[in-house]
Design a protein around this motif. Structure first.
Motif, PDB file in Angstrom:
ATOM      1  N   ALA A 102      -7.791  22.543 -35.027  1.00 43.19           N
ATOM      2  CA  ALA A 102      -9.179  22.088 -35.154  1.00 43.19           C
ATOM      3  C   ALA A 102      -9.276  20.588 -34.875  1.00 43.19           C
ATOM      4  O   ALA A 102     -10.198  20.130 -34.193  1.00 43.19           O
ATOM      5  N   ARG A 105      -9.058  19.952 -31.197  1.00 45.28           N
ATOM      6  CA  ARG A 105     -10.318  20.292 -30.511  1.00 45.28           C
ATOM      7  C   ARG A 105     -11.424  19.282 -30.797  1.00 45.28           C
ATOM      8  O   ARG A 105     -12.506  19.378 -30.240  1.00 45.28           O
ATOM      9  N   GLU A 107     -12.861  18.789 -33.826  1.00 43.27           N
ATOM     10  CA  GLU A 107     -13.775  19.275 -34.855  1.00 43.27           C
ATOM     11  C   GLU A 107     -13.693  18.394 -36.099  1.00 43.27           C
ATOM     12  O   GLU A 107     -12.679  17.745 -36.360  1.00 43.27           O
ATOM     13  N   ASP A 108     -14.791  18.384 -36.878  1.00 43.39           N
ATOM     14  CA  ASP A 108     -14.778  17.691 -38.170  1.00 43.39           C
ATOM     15  C   ASP A 108     -13.946  18.508 -39.144  1.00 43.39           C
ATOM     16  O   ASP A 108     -14.196  19.701 -39.335  1.00 43.39           O
ATOM     17  N   ALA A 143     -13.127  12.985 -34.201  1.00 44.01           N
ATOM     18  CA  ALA A 143     -13.042  13.458 -32.814  1.00 44.01           C
ATOM     19  C   ALA A 143     -12.557  12.369 -31.861  1.00 44.01           C
ATOM     20  O   ALA A 143     -11.653  12.597 -31.063  1.00 44.01           O
TER      21      ALA A 143
END
Length: 154
Positions: A102, A105, A107-108, A143
Protein backbone atom coordinates in the motif's frame (compact mmCIF):
# COMPACT_ATOMS: atom_id res chain seq x y z
CA UNK A 1 34.90 4.62 39.96
CA UNK A 2 33.85 1.02 40.12
CA UNK A 3 30.11 0.57 40.49
CA UNK A 4 29.19 3.91 38.93
CA UNK A 5 26.49 3.41 36.32
CA UNK A 6 26.45 5.34 33.03
CA UNK A 7 23.72 7.95 32.58
CA UNK A 8 20.46 6.64 31.14
CA UNK A 9 19.83 8.35 27.80
CA UNK A 10 16.62 10.24 27.15
CA UNK A 11 15.13 11.76 24.02
CA UNK A 12 14.44 15.45 23.51
CA UNK A 13 12.66 16.73 20.38
CA UNK A 14 15.19 18.54 18.18
CA UNK A 15 13.75 19.22 14.72
CA UNK A 16 11.14 18.19 12.16
CA UNK A 17 11.88 17.42 8.53
CA UNK A 18 9.54 17.19 5.58
CA UNK A 19 11.14 15.89 2.38
CA UNK A 20 9.43 16.02 -1.03
CA UNK A 21 10.17 12.93 -3.13
CA UNK A 22 10.46 12.30 -6.86
CA UNK A 23 9.37 9.10 -8.62
CA UNK A 24 10.94 5.90 -7.36
CA UNK A 25 13.69 4.52 -9.61
CA UNK A 26 13.71 0.71 -9.42
CA UNK A 27 17.14 -0.64 -10.39
CA UNK A 28 16.10 -4.28 -9.88
CA UNK A 29 18.40 -6.89 -8.37
CA UNK A 30 22.03 -5.87 -8.24
CA UNK A 31 25.03 -7.47 -6.53
CA UNK A 32 24.01 -5.55 -3.38
CA UNK A 33 20.37 -6.68 -3.51
CA UNK A 34 17.14 -5.14 -4.80
CA UNK A 35 18.20 -1.52 -5.27
CA UNK A 36 15.82 1.43 -5.43
CA UNK A 37 16.64 5.13 -5.51
CA UNK A 38 14.16 7.82 -4.50
CA UNK A 39 15.23 11.35 -5.55
CA UNK A 40 14.79 14.20 -3.08
CA UNK A 41 13.24 17.29 -4.67
CA UNK A 42 13.20 19.66 -1.69
CA UNK A 43 11.55 20.19 1.67
CA UNK A 44 11.75 21.97 5.01
CA UNK A 45 13.45 21.74 8.40
CA UNK A 46 11.89 23.27 11.52
CA UNK A 47 12.96 23.29 15.15
CA UNK A 48 16.49 23.59 16.50
CA UNK A 49 17.20 25.31 13.21
CA UNK A 50 14.95 26.32 10.35
CA UNK A 51 15.76 25.87 6.71
CA UNK A 52 15.02 24.21 3.42
CA UNK A 53 16.02 20.86 1.97
CA UNK A 54 17.80 21.39 -1.34
CA UNK A 55 17.05 19.29 -4.42
CA UNK A 56 19.67 16.72 -5.38
CA UNK A 57 19.79 14.28 -2.52
CA UNK A 58 18.27 10.81 -2.57
CA UNK A 59 17.37 7.75 -0.56
CA UNK A 60 19.42 4.77 -1.77
CA UNK A 61 17.29 1.85 -0.63
CA UNK A 62 17.83 -1.89 -0.47
CA UNK A 63 14.70 -4.04 -0.35
CA UNK A 64 15.21 -7.13 1.82
CA UNK A 65 13.77 -10.53 0.91
CA UNK A 66 11.04 -10.02 3.55
CA UNK A 67 10.02 -6.70 1.94
CA UNK A 68 11.60 -4.50 4.62
CA UNK A 69 13.55 -1.55 3.27
CA UNK A 70 17.00 -0.43 4.38
CA UNK A 71 17.01 3.37 4.30
CA UNK A 72 20.11 5.37 3.32
CA UNK A 73 18.98 8.97 2.80
CA UNK A 74 21.54 11.68 2.11
CA UNK A 75 20.61 15.29 1.50
CA UNK A 76 21.56 18.90 2.13
CA UNK A 77 19.68 21.60 3.96
CA UNK A 78 20.26 25.33 3.89
CA UNK A 79 19.55 27.00 7.22
CA UNK A 80 17.85 30.38 7.47
CA UNK A 81 21.25 32.08 7.85
CA UNK A 82 22.43 30.54 4.55
CA UNK A 83 24.76 27.90 5.97
CA UNK A 84 24.68 24.34 4.62
CA UNK A 85 23.79 21.30 6.71
CA UNK A 86 24.35 17.73 5.50
CA UNK A 87 21.90 15.15 6.85
CA UNK A 88 22.36 11.38 6.64
CA UNK A 89 19.44 9.17 7.70
CA UNK A 90 20.02 5.41 8.02
CA UNK A 91 17.30 3.06 9.16
CA UNK A 92 14.60 0.57 8.32
CA UNK A 93 10.98 0.59 7.18
CA UNK A 94 9.14 -2.68 7.76
CA UNK A 95 5.63 -4.00 8.10
CA UNK A 96 3.27 -6.62 6.79
CA UNK A 97 3.41 -7.28 3.03
CA UNK A 98 0.00 -5.67 2.43
CA UNK A 99 0.98 -2.49 4.30
CA UNK A 100 4.32 -2.22 2.45
CA UNK A 101 2.53 -2.71 -0.90
CA UNK A 102 0.00 0.00 0.00
CA UNK A 103 2.88 2.39 0.80
CA UNK A 104 4.53 1.53 -2.52
CA UNK A 105 1.27 2.38 -4.33
CA UNK A 106 1.22 5.78 -2.58
CA UNK A 107 -1.83 5.05 -0.45
CA UNK A 108 -2.46 6.72 2.92
CA UNK A 109 -1.44 4.23 5.59
CA UNK A 110 -1.69 4.68 9.35
CA UNK A 111 1.96 5.13 10.49
CA UNK A 112 1.21 2.96 13.55
CA UNK A 113 0.77 -0.02 11.18
CA UNK A 114 4.43 -0.06 10.08
CA UNK A 115 7.86 0.53 11.58
CA UNK A 116 9.90 3.41 10.12
CA UNK A 117 12.84 4.63 12.21
CA UNK A 118 16.19 6.17 11.35
CA UNK A 119 19.39 7.36 12.97
CA UNK A 120 20.24 10.84 11.70
CA UNK A 121 23.72 12.34 11.68
CA UNK A 122 24.50 15.93 10.80
CA UNK A 123 27.56 17.64 9.36
CA UNK A 124 27.85 21.42 9.47
CA UNK A 125 30.87 23.72 9.51
CA UNK A 126 28.76 26.58 10.87
CA UNK A 127 26.72 24.58 13.43
CA UNK A 128 29.21 22.22 15.15
CA UNK A 129 26.84 21.71 18.09
CA UNK A 130 24.74 19.44 15.83
CA UNK A 131 27.78 17.28 15.11
CA UNK A 132 28.28 16.50 18.79
CA UNK A 133 24.99 14.63 19.28
CA UNK A 134 23.16 11.56 18.06
CA UNK A 135 19.61 11.78 16.73
CA UNK A 136 16.93 9.17 16.19
CA UNK A 137 13.82 9.79 14.15
CA UNK A 138 10.31 8.43 13.91
CA UNK A 139 9.17 8.70 10.30
CA UNK A 140 5.99 8.73 8.21
CA UNK A 141 5.89 7.82 4.51
CA UNK A 142 3.25 9.70 2.52
CA UNK A 143 2.63 9.30 -1.21
CA UNK A 144 5.22 11.89 -2.30
CA UNK A 145 7.04 12.81 0.88
CA UNK A 146 8.64 11.61 4.10
CA UNK A 147 8.04 13.43 7.37
CA UNK A 148 9.92 12.83 10.58
CA UNK A 149 10.63 14.17 14.01
CA UNK A 150 14.26 13.86 15.09
CA UNK A 151 15.08 13.47 18.77
CA UNK A 152 18.45 14.27 20.31
CA UNK A 153 19.75 11.41 22.44
CA UNK A 154 20.87 12.99 25.73
Amino acid sequence: MTGVQPPVPALEPAFQVEVELGPLEDHGRTRAGHRRVVPILGGTIRGAFDGTILPGGADWQLVRDDGSIEIDGRYTGRSADGSLVYLHAVGVRSGSPDVLEALLRGEDVDPRSYYFRTAVTIESSSRPEFERSLYVASCIRDANRVRYVAYRVT
